[in-house]
Write a protein that holds these residues in place. Structure first.
Motif, PDB file in Angstrom:
ATOM      1  N   VAL A 174       0.893  -1.312   0.087  1.00 34.25           N
ATOM      2  CA  VAL A 174       0.129   0.124   0.032  1.00 34.25           C
ATOM      3  C   VAL A 174       0.796   1.296  -0.034  1.00 34.25           C
ATOM      4  O   VAL A 174       1.700   1.303   0.700  1.00 34.25           O
ATOM      5  CB  VAL A 174      -0.963   0.035   1.169  1.00 34.25           C
ATOM      6  N   LYS A 175       0.702   1.811  -1.027  1.00 33.97           N
ATOM      7  CA  LYS A 175       1.307   3.288  -1.075  1.00 33.97           C
ATOM      8  C   LYS A 175       1.105   4.279   0.067  1.00 33.97           C
ATOM      9  O   LYS A 175       0.045   4.504   0.430  1.00 33.97           O
ATOM     10  CB  LYS A 175       1.137   4.064  -2.275  1.00 33.97           C
ATOM     11  N   TYR A 176       2.299   4.980   0.974  1.00 36.58           N
ATOM     12  CA  TYR A 176       2.259   5.541   2.045  1.00 36.58           C
ATOM     13  C   TYR A 176       3.017   6.833   2.029  1.00 36.58           C
ATOM     14  O   TYR A 176       3.333   7.275   3.116  1.00 36.58           O
ATOM     15  CB  TYR A 176       2.257   4.601   3.292  1.00 36.58           C
ATOM     16  N   ASP A 177       3.358   7.227   1.146  1.00 42.33           N
ATOM     17  CA  ASP A 177       4.382   8.282   0.927  1.00 42.33           C
ATOM     18  C   ASP A 177       3.741   9.605   1.553  1.00 42.33           C
ATOM     19  O   ASP A 177       4.711  10.707   1.786  1.00 42.33           O
ATOM     20  CB  ASP A 177       4.969   8.561  -0.404  1.00 42.33           C
ATOM     21  N   GLY A 178       2.568   9.701   1.528  1.00 44.04           N
ATOM     22  CA  GLY A 178       1.714  10.944   2.183  1.00 44.04           C
ATOM     23  C   GLY A 178       1.929  10.873   3.919  1.00 44.04           C
ATOM     24  O   GLY A 178       1.249  11.804   4.289  1.00 44.04           O
ATOM     25  N   LEU A 179       2.358   9.727   4.331  1.00 37.30           N
ATOM     26  CA  LEU A 179       2.390   9.636   5.404  1.00 37.30           C
ATOM     27  C   LEU A 179       3.577  10.117   6.457  1.00 37.30           C
ATOM     28  O   LEU A 179       4.551   9.786   6.163  1.00 37.30           O
ATOM     29  CB  LEU A 179       1.928   8.084   6.237  1.00 37.30           C
ATOM     30  N   GLU A 200      -4.327  11.435  -4.735  1.00 31.39           N
ATOM     31  CA  GLU A 200      -4.112  10.180  -5.438  1.00 31.39           C
ATOM     32  C   GLU A 200      -4.872   8.950  -5.155  1.00 31.39           C
ATOM     33  O   GLU A 200      -5.118   8.120  -5.974  1.00 31.39           O
ATOM     34  CB  GLU A 200      -2.579   9.938  -5.991  1.00 31.39           C
ATOM     35  N   HIS A 201      -5.069   8.604  -3.989  1.00 33.77           N
ATOM     36  CA  HIS A 201      -5.639   7.450  -3.393  1.00 33.77           C
ATOM     37  C   HIS A 201      -6.874   7.255  -3.798  1.00 33.77           C
ATOM     38  O   HIS A 201      -7.889   8.103  -3.886  1.00 33.77           O
ATOM     39  CB  HIS A 201      -5.511   7.198  -1.923  1.00 33.77           C
ATOM     40  N   THR A 202      -7.443   6.200  -4.378  1.00 32.74           N
ATOM     41  CA  THR A 202      -8.721   5.806  -4.604  1.00 32.74           C
ATOM     42  C   THR A 202      -9.637   5.640  -3.173  1.00 32.74           C
ATOM     43  O   THR A 202      -8.629   5.615  -2.202  1.00 32.74           O
ATOM     44  CB  THR A 202      -9.228   4.664  -5.625  1.00 32.74           C
ATOM     45  N   ILE A 203     -10.815   5.761  -3.187  1.00 34.40           N
ATOM     46  CA  ILE A 203     -11.606   5.168  -1.915  1.00 34.40           C
ATOM     47  C   ILE A 203     -10.865   3.922  -1.362  1.00 34.40           C
ATOM     48  O   ILE A 203     -10.732   3.662  -0.194  1.00 34.40           O
ATOM     49  CB  ILE A 203     -13.065   5.300  -1.982  1.00 34.40           C
ATOM     50  N   GLU A 204     -10.533   2.984  -2.202  1.00 35.61           N
ATOM     51  CA  GLU A 204     -10.533   1.522  -1.828  1.00 35.61           C
ATOM     52  C   GLU A 204      -8.944   1.788  -1.340  1.00 35.61           C
ATOM     53  O   GLU A 204      -8.494   1.098  -0.312  1.00 35.61           O
ATOM     54  CB  GLU A 204     -10.449   0.621  -3.078  1.00 35.61           C
ATOM     55  N   GLU A 205      -8.033   2.504  -1.974  1.00 37.10           N
ATOM     56  CA  GLU A 205      -6.718   2.467  -1.464  1.00 37.10           C
ATOM     57  C   GLU A 205      -6.432   3.316  -0.190  1.00 37.10           C
ATOM     58  O   GLU A 205      -5.718   3.236   0.660  1.00 37.10           O
ATOM     59  CB  GLU A 205      -5.741   3.164  -2.521  1.00 37.10           C
ATOM     60  N   PHE A 206      -7.341   4.326  -0.003  1.00 35.67           N
ATOM     61  CA  PHE A 206      -7.498   5.025   1.158  1.00 35.67           C
ATOM     62  C   PHE A 206      -8.046   4.327   2.268  1.00 35.67           C
ATOM     63  O   PHE A 206      -7.504   4.443   3.468  1.00 35.67           O
ATOM     64  CB  PHE A 206      -8.291   6.457   1.102  1.00 35.67           C
ATOM     65  N   ALA A 207      -8.963   3.620   2.032  1.00 32.89           N
ATOM     66  CA  ALA A 207      -9.680   2.609   3.098  1.00 32.89           C
ATOM     67  C   ALA A 207      -8.409   1.687   3.579  1.00 32.89           C
ATOM     68  O   ALA A 207      -8.479   1.339   4.921  1.00 32.89           O
ATOM     69  CB  ALA A 207     -10.759   1.820   2.489  1.00 32.89           C
ATOM     70  N   LYS A 208      -7.791   1.122   2.855  1.00 28.10           N
ATOM     71  CA  LYS A 208      -6.727   0.108   3.185  1.00 28.10           C
ATOM     72  C   LYS A 208      -5.660   1.015   4.130  1.00 28.10           C
ATOM     73  O   LYS A 208      -5.092   0.380   4.905  1.00 28.10           O
ATOM     74  CB  LYS A 208      -6.005  -0.264   1.920  1.00 28.10           C
ATOM     75  N   SER A 209      -5.431   2.200   3.841  1.00 28.28           N
ATOM     76  CA  SER A 209      -4.427   3.060   4.643  1.00 28.28           C
ATOM     77  C   SER A 209      -4.871   3.294   5.709  1.00 28.28           C
ATOM     78  O   SER A 209      -4.141   3.111   6.825  1.00 28.28           O
ATOM     79  CB  SER A 209      -3.930   4.401   3.809  1.00 28.28           C
ATOM     80  N   VAL A 210      -6.204   3.617   5.902  1.00 28.67           N
ATOM     81  CA  VAL A 210      -6.835   3.945   7.186  1.00 28.67           C
ATOM     82  C   VAL A 210      -6.807   2.666   8.189  1.00 28.67           C
ATOM     83  O   VAL A 210      -6.773   2.803   9.452  1.00 28.67           O
ATOM     84  CB  VAL A 210      -8.305   4.453   6.829  1.00 28.67           C
ATOM     85  N   TYR A 211      -7.157   1.503   7.514  1.00 28.42           N
ATOM     86  CA  TYR A 211      -7.341   0.363   8.284  1.00 28.42           C
ATOM     87  C   TYR A 211      -5.936  -0.176   9.034  1.00 28.42           C
ATOM     88  O   TYR A 211      -5.860  -0.578   9.864  1.00 28.42           O
ATOM     89  CB  TYR A 211      -7.796  -0.792   7.213  1.00 28.42           C
ATOM     90  N   ILE A 212      -4.890   0.129   7.908  1.00 32.39           N
ATOM     91  CA  ILE A 212      -3.505  -0.307   8.368  1.00 32.39           C
ATOM     92  C   ILE A 212      -3.076   0.578   9.660  1.00 32.39           C
ATOM     93  O   ILE A 212      -2.398  -0.154  10.521  1.00 32.39           O
ATOM     94  CB  ILE A 212      -2.525  -0.414   7.320  1.00 32.39           C
ATOM     95  N   THR A 244     -14.703  -4.362   4.639  1.00 36.98           N
ATOM     96  CA  THR A 244     -14.440  -5.437   3.521  1.00 36.98           C
ATOM     97  C   THR A 244     -12.708  -5.441   3.119  1.00 36.98           C
ATOM     98  O   THR A 244     -12.518  -6.629   2.763  1.00 36.98           O
ATOM     99  CB  THR A 244     -15.367  -5.025   2.432  1.00 36.98           C
ATOM    100  N   VAL A 245     -11.954  -4.542   3.284  1.00 36.51           N
ATOM    101  CA  VAL A 245     -10.621  -4.689   2.981  1.00 36.51           C
ATOM    102  C   VAL A 245     -10.045  -5.622   3.811  1.00 36.51           C
ATOM    103  O   VAL A 245     -10.319  -6.114   5.148  1.00 36.51           O
ATOM    104  CB  VAL A 245      -9.778  -3.425   3.188  1.00 36.51           C
ATOM    105  N   PHE A 246      -9.036  -6.232   3.286  1.00 37.40           N
ATOM    106  CA  PHE A 246      -8.387  -7.591   3.894  1.00 37.40           C
ATOM    107  C   PHE A 246      -9.043  -8.428   4.282  1.00 37.40           C
ATOM    108  O   PHE A 246      -9.122  -8.584   5.798  1.00 37.40           O
ATOM    109  CB  PHE A 246      -7.301  -6.833   4.829  1.00 37.40           C
ATOM    110  N   PRO A 247     -10.087  -9.124   3.600  1.00 36.41           N
ATOM    111  CA  PRO A 247     -11.047  -9.837   4.300  1.00 36.41           C
ATOM    112  C   PRO A 247     -10.487 -11.220   5.085  1.00 36.41           C
ATOM    113  O   PRO A 247     -11.368 -11.691   5.694  1.00 36.41           O
ATOM    114  CB  PRO A 247     -11.622 -10.510   2.924  1.00 36.41           C
TER     115      PRO A 247
END
Length: 624
Positions: A365-370, A443-455, A485-488
């Protein structure tokens, strides 16, 4: 008697110098003849407002009339008519232009001038070259100066190029003349092997044997038409008359755009939403080739809160102060945060840093903005004694607005800030949130952003101690669905980690997310302003502080950032509503139960004293 002896000595020196310089043609108005001799130095230092700085040269000048300036505190200085001092607003001013009652900068702060005397004697004086960026130094405790940056650059450009034209434009002819005069003075003081041959040396037009020219004009509709300009310097651009500002810029810009290596420098104090705002805003957003740069009043040495309060009193209001010093395009009365708060935030800001995190790398998961507060220890994230709140706002991720996760730690306030808590009703009032990290991406889509928040919430942090404030916009509900639903194969998302609020003033139940509307946004903003003042919300990230400094009420009545994006500061504003929730009180109670007994005792004593005064009035509620 002392004055008599002084005048006798001055007249004797004047007589001796007349004999000594009898074969020289001198002219006090000719700056080219100012320096007669120069001495290079190595181990000579001078006291300045930024500490001790090295003096590279000491110069003896031609004879000048002696001007004496005396101040209200007893300080005085003697110098030539063009010796530069600083007025109370840190503007450069010649001694000859001072008036009784003016204030100039001293080691004791701004002090009023009580007398200005021009003596009959003319004697040689001494000047120094100070090797420091600002070239200021103390003269008898009074701040002096010997150059300005813009003139240095113009002089350098004219010296080390061939067949280049520099055009200096200002809204006032006197300002243009001063900038050019400084550049010419700099050229005159160069070693002989660097000096260009002079073909023309007029007030507004100089030409050198390398083909370079320095031209000065005032800003008019047809300024610069007919010239090919390689370096264009426009001063106080925002104060060009509105009736021809657009026409002026449209005419002058093509004179430089035709050259592939041309340079444009624009400086100004803001003056509303005009062409200068458009240019600066585009630069801030990265839409133009201009590089934005600002200097706020607190960046100037010697300007602190005490100076600010004095200037507010002198000008009559904080709004007048911000018009002159605030670097704000909107009226100061419309800015959300006051000068004191902005100064505090800017002083304490730091550049948050990116850190390698295996939790994101494992899931690609891309996280250069963190980025994180450099003083924050990531090991704290998993400790079950720490508590956190994420303020989340999601955008569509198409290069426009940013999706944000602003990360705050819940902790007890610094003891020095307890006195700012008015009428406390519980120990909970002595707890705050402090920014320790933030995620920002457009640049993150909603799906990619949801993964970032979950992690972040479930892998990086101890999830049981994390609460999330999600702004309930068109994407808020979709984010919660994606988090479920991410990372089921390992999804542990618990909807209880999302803070609930009332979405309508008449609502009986709370729902997921914070709904920011036209009627409650001003209330949220004012709560945030109060908590910033009380240090109940601590913001340190440089980009967030910048958005805070440009956020206020716009001409249409809504609150927004006047320059570029405001997503970071809005998540901070949303986080202020966490103080009104049971989630915050539960977390604060957990922390308080294990706090040092001495801290608990001090807070109990404050609460008991306040209760005796009849001010005990505390409740947990949701603001709608």
């Amino acid at each position: 008697m002392i004055n008599l002896l002084k005048n006798i000595i001055l007249n004797l020196i004047q007589l001796i110098e007349k004999i000594e310089y009898r074969d020289l043609v001198l002219d006090q108005d000719d700056v080219a003849k100012k320096i007669l001799n120069s001495l290079d130095t190595e181990d000579v230092f001078i006291s300045t407002d930024t500490g001790w700085e090295r003096v590279s040269q000491i110069h003896s000048t031609q004879p000048y009339d002696v001007w004496e300036v005396r101040l209200q505190n007893g300080m005085y200085i003697e110098g030539a008519d063009r010796h530069i001092l600083f007025d109370s607003q840190w503007n450069q001013v010649w001694i000859r232009d001072l008036r009784v009652g003016d204030q100039i900068i001293t080691k004791d702060g701004p002090i009023s001038v009580t007398s200005i005397i021009r003596h009959n004697a003319s004697v040689s004086m001494f000047d120094v070259t100070v090797d420091s960026p600002n070239h200021r130094y103390w003269s008898n405790g009074i701040l002096s100066h010997n150059t300005i940056c813009s003139s240095i650059f113009i002089a350098w450009y004219s010296l080390f190029n061939f067949d280049k034209n520099s055009l200096v434009l200002s809204n006032k002819g006197a300002t243009t003349r001063e900038i050019i005069d400084k550049g010419k003075t700099i050229l005159e003081h160069l070693p002989f092997f660097l000096k260009p041959g002079v073909l023309k040396w007029d007030v507004f037009n100089s030409k050198f044997d390398n083909g370079c020219r320095i031209i000065g004009q005032t800003t008019t509709k047809k300024a610069a038409i007919g010239f090919t300009i390689h370096l264009l310097f426009m001063d106080e651009f925002a104060h060009i008359p509105q009736n021809f500002m657009e026409t002026f810029y449209e005419n002058v810009y093509p004179t430089v755009s035709a050259s592939s290596n041309s340079k444009v420098i624009i400086t100004s104090t803001p003056n509303g939403f005009n062409k200068f705002y458009d240019i600066y805003s585009a630069a801030e957003s990265g839409l133009s080739e201009y590089t934005p740069f600002r200097v706020d009043w607190w960046d100037v040495p010697g300007r602190d809160e005490k100076w600010m309060r004095q200037e507010v009193a002198n000008l009559g209001s904080e709004e007048a102060f911000n018009r002159q010093y605030g670097n704000q395009f909107i009226a100061s009365s419309s800015l959300l945060l006051g000068a004191d708060s902005l100064k505090k935030l800017t002083t304490n800001q730091v550049e948050f840093v990116h850190r390698e995190m295996p939790e994101f790398d494992e899931d690609s998961v891309k996280y250069d903005g963190l980025v994180w507060d450099p003083s924050f220890d990531l090991e704290e994230c998993q400790e079950d004694s720490n508590y956190w709140v994420f303020s989340v706002d999601i955008a569509e991720g198409a290069g426009g607005d940013y999706s944000i996760v602003n990360i705050f730690k819940i902790e007890i306030m610094d003891e020095k800030d307890w006195e700012k808590v008015t009428s406390p009703g519980s120990f909970i009032d002595f707890y705050r949130i402090r920014q320790i990290g933030r995620f920002r991406s457009n640049e993150h889509t909603i799906e990619e952003f949801a993964k970032s928040v979950y992690i972040l919430a479930y892998d990086v942090f101890y999830s049981e101690n994390v609460k999330m404030i999600i702004e309930w916009n068109m994407f808020g509900g979709e984010l919660i669905k994606r988090l479920e639903t991410v990372f089921p194969q390992r999804n542990n998302f618990d909807e209880e980690s999302v803070v609930k609020f009332k979405h309508r003033i008449d609502a009986r139940t709370k729902q997921f997310g914070l709904k920011v509307k036209k009627d409650n946004k001003p209330i949220f903003c004012q709560n945030f302003k109060k908590y910033i003042t009380q240090n109940k919300i601590i913001i340190k990230d440089k980009q967030t502080v910048y958005e805070a400094s440009t956020f206020g009420k716009m001409p249409n009545g809504s609150y927004a950032g006047q320059l570029g994006h405001d997503d970071l500061i809005m998540t901070c504003i949303n986080s202020s509503e966490f103080f009104f929730t049971l989630d915050f009180s539960d977390f604060a109670e957990e922390i308080h139960d294990v706090a040092e007994q001495s801290i608990q005792d001090k807070i109990d004593a404050i609460l008991e004293q306040d209760a005796k005064g009849g001010n005990l009035n505390y409740d947990i509620y949701d603001l709608v």
